[in-house]
Motif scaffolding. Structure first.
Motif, short mmCIF file in Angstrom:
data_model
loop_
_atom_site.label_atom_id
_atom_site.label_comp_id
_atom_site.label_asym_id
_atom_site.label_seq_id
_atom_site.Cartn_x
_atom_site.Cartn_y
_atom_site.Cartn_z
N SER A 268 -1.40 4.58 3.08
CA SER A 268 -1.88 3.22 3.36
C SER A 268 -3.32 3.03 2.93
O SER A 268 -3.70 1.97 2.44
N GLY A 269 -4.15 4.09 3.10
CA GLY A 269 -5.54 4.02 2.64
C GLY A 269 -6.54 3.70 3.72
O GLY A 269 -7.37 2.80 3.57
N ASP A 289 3.88 -1.72 1.25
CA ASP A 289 3.09 -2.78 1.87
C ASP A 289 2.06 -3.31 0.87
O ASP A 289 1.10 -2.62 0.52
N ALA A 290 2.24 -4.54 0.42
CA ALA A 290 1.33 -5.12 -0.58
C ALA A 290 -0.08 -5.30 -0.05
O ALA A 290 -1.03 -5.43 -0.82
N SER A 291 -0.24 -5.31 1.28
CA SER A 291 -1.57 -5.49 1.87
C SER A 291 -2.23 -4.16 2.26
O SER A 291 -3.27 -4.16 2.92
N ALA A 292 -1.65 -3.04 1.85
CA ALA A 292 -2.22 -1.73 2.19
C ALA A 292 -3.62 -1.60 1.61
O ALA A 292 -3.86 -1.95 0.45
N ILE A 294 -5.20 0.78 0.39
CA ILE A 294 -5.31 1.63 -0.79
C ILE A 294 -5.35 0.81 -2.08
O ILE A 294 -6.00 1.18 -3.05
N PHE A 295 -4.69 -0.37 -2.07
CA PHE A 295 -4.68 -1.19 -3.27
C PHE A 295 -6.06 -1.77 -3.59
O PHE A 295 -6.35 -2.09 -4.74
N GLY A 296 -6.91 -1.89 -2.56
CA GLY A 296 -8.25 -2.41 -2.79
C GLY A 296 -9.13 -1.47 -3.58
O GLY A 296 -10.15 -1.88 -4.14
N MET A 297 -8.75 -0.19 -3.64
CA MET A 297 -9.54 0.80 -4.38
C MET A 297 -8.78 1.32 -5.59
O MET A 297 -9.23 2.22 -6.27
N SER A 298 -7.60 0.75 -5.86
CA SER A 298 -6.74 1.25 -6.94
C SER A 298 -7.00 0.50 -8.25
O SER A 298 -7.30 -0.68 -8.25
N HIS A 299 -6.87 1.22 -9.34
CA HIS A 299 -6.94 0.61 -10.66
C HIS A 299 -5.56 0.12 -11.09
O HIS A 299 -5.44 -0.85 -11.84
N VAL A 300 -4.53 0.80 -10.60
CA VAL A 300 -3.15 0.41 -10.86
C VAL A 300 -2.40 0.48 -9.54
O VAL A 300 -2.49 1.48 -8.82
N VAL A 302 1.42 -0.21 -7.51
CA VAL A 302 2.86 -0.47 -7.58
C VAL A 302 3.36 -0.77 -6.17
O VAL A 302 3.32 0.10 -5.30
N VAL A 303 3.78 -2.00 -5.93
CA VAL A 303 4.35 -2.36 -4.64
C VAL A 303 5.83 -2.04 -4.70
O VAL A 303 6.62 -2.73 -5.36
N GLY A 304 6.22 -0.97 -4.03
CA GLY A 304 7.61 -0.54 -4.09
C GLY A 304 7.84 0.68 -3.24
O GLY A 304 6.90 1.29 -2.71
N ASP A 305 9.10 1.05 -3.09
CA ASP A 305 9.51 2.21 -2.32
C ASP A 305 9.29 3.47 -3.14
O ASP A 305 9.81 3.60 -4.26
N LEU A 306 8.49 4.41 -2.60
CA LEU A 306 8.19 5.62 -3.36
C LEU A 306 9.46 6.41 -3.71
O LEU A 306 9.49 7.13 -4.71
#
Length: 330
Positions: A268-269, A289-292, A294-300, A302-306
């Motif tokens: 989640s981050g 979770d699109a609001s996780a 971790i996405f705020g610090m990611s360059h790429v 993927v919103v999806g099931d690992l």
């Protein structure tokens, strides 16, 4: 303004130069056009560390050699750096934001009465003052500071070292302060058991979090790391659950990584985890979770099931014979 005189404190472990040293020199040279960078090496008698530092990119190499400096002793190192900085009076003293630099930097700043900016990601000279951007709240925020020169900074590790000019620095032996009667004694140095791969030295790290659901599913992450030529790391919950050892934990209470690529799967981050990936060049996150955070610090992202995305990545990497990350330019 005349060219700055910058003093960088080198770091080494077990007679090997730490990568952060090359990063510090590269950043120091970029602080101000024409800056003259001196690299300070502290070592035990005949350690040979200085020889490996002559081509680190500094203009000159200053060497302090004493039995008390054979391994990192905070009192001996702080007193030595303070003495050298007092005599040379550099415009800027640069340390890494490491366990060593977080002790040496504040000590010297306090003893010499100089302003200190810690955990900086960027520094430059602007209008005769030092402009610094530093990380706070575990890397979740970035704050700008303006400091009067001379000053002291500790710099965050930021990915792979930049290439330096292929010239050999002049070596100068530096007079030492009195290091007799130290109150601090190094009793032992215990190296961490990193198993098959050291997450702090790998170019590719695949991180896994609570989203893996069950320890039996870790084999999927291990397979992905294998085909990408990387190592597996984790967030704190997996260590607390005893699914993975502490030496694999990334974060404020674990280890900082400086990988070229960090692939976070089901993480989640939390701020504590993000504090450990500030030095990564490219962060790729997979999370449902699109609001996780971790996405705020990611360059790429993927919103999806690992469990759907990771097998697809493995298949693609195998098709490309492991080039999925090796050809990635960030």
């Amino acid at each position: 303004m005349t060219a700055l005189d910058i003093l960088v404190v080198a770091e080494h472990r077990a007679a090997e130069v730490e990568p952060v040293t090359h990063q510090l020199v590269a950043l120091a040279r970029a602080v101000s056009p024409g800056a003259r960078v001196s690299l300070l090496a502290l070592q035990g008698p005949g350690a040979g560390v200085a020889a490996a530092l002559t081509r680190a990119g500094a203009h000159r190499l200053l060497v302090c050699e004493h039995e008390a400096l054979a391994s990192y002793n905070p009192e001996a190192y702080c007193r030595t750096v303070e003495d050298v900085a007092r005599r040379l009076s550099p415009d800027l003293l640069v340390c890494g934001h490491t366990f060593q630099g977080m002790e040496v930097g504040p000590w010297v700043a306090a003893r010499l009465g100089r302003p200190l900016a810690s955990n900086c990601v960027e520094v430059c000279v602007r209008d005769g003052r030092l402009a610094a951007e530093r990380l706070v709240y575990g890397g979740a925020w970035q704050v700008g500071l303006s400091l009067a020169l001379p000053a002291v900074v500790t710099l965050a590790r930021r990915g792979a070292p930049a290439k330096q000019e292929a010239h050999e620095a002049d070596i100068e032996r530096v007079e030492l302060p009195d290091l007799d009667g130290l109150a601090t004694e190094v009793v032992d140095s215990i190296a961490p058991q990193m198993g098959e791969g050291d997450i702090t030295r790998s170019d590719v790290v695949v991180g896994v979090g609570r989203g893996i659901r069950d320890p039996a599913n870790l084999a999927l992450i291990e397979e992905l790391a294998h085909v990408l030529g990387g190592v597996v790391a984790c967030s704190r919950p997996l260590v607390d659950l005893e699914w993975m050892p502490h030496e694999r934990q990334v974060g404020a209470s674990g280890r900082e990584i400086n990988a070229r690529v960090y692939l976070a799967c089901g993480i989640s981050g939390a701020a504590q985890h993000l504090a450990g990936i500030g030095g990564v060049q490219t962060v790729i996150a997979i999370n449902k979770d699109a609001s996780a955070p971790i996405f705020g610090m990611s360059h790429v992202g993927v919103v999806g099931d690992l469990f759907e995305v990771v097998p697809a990545l493995i298949a693609e990497a195998r098709k490309r014979r492991g080039s999925l990350v090796s050809t990635h330019e960030g």
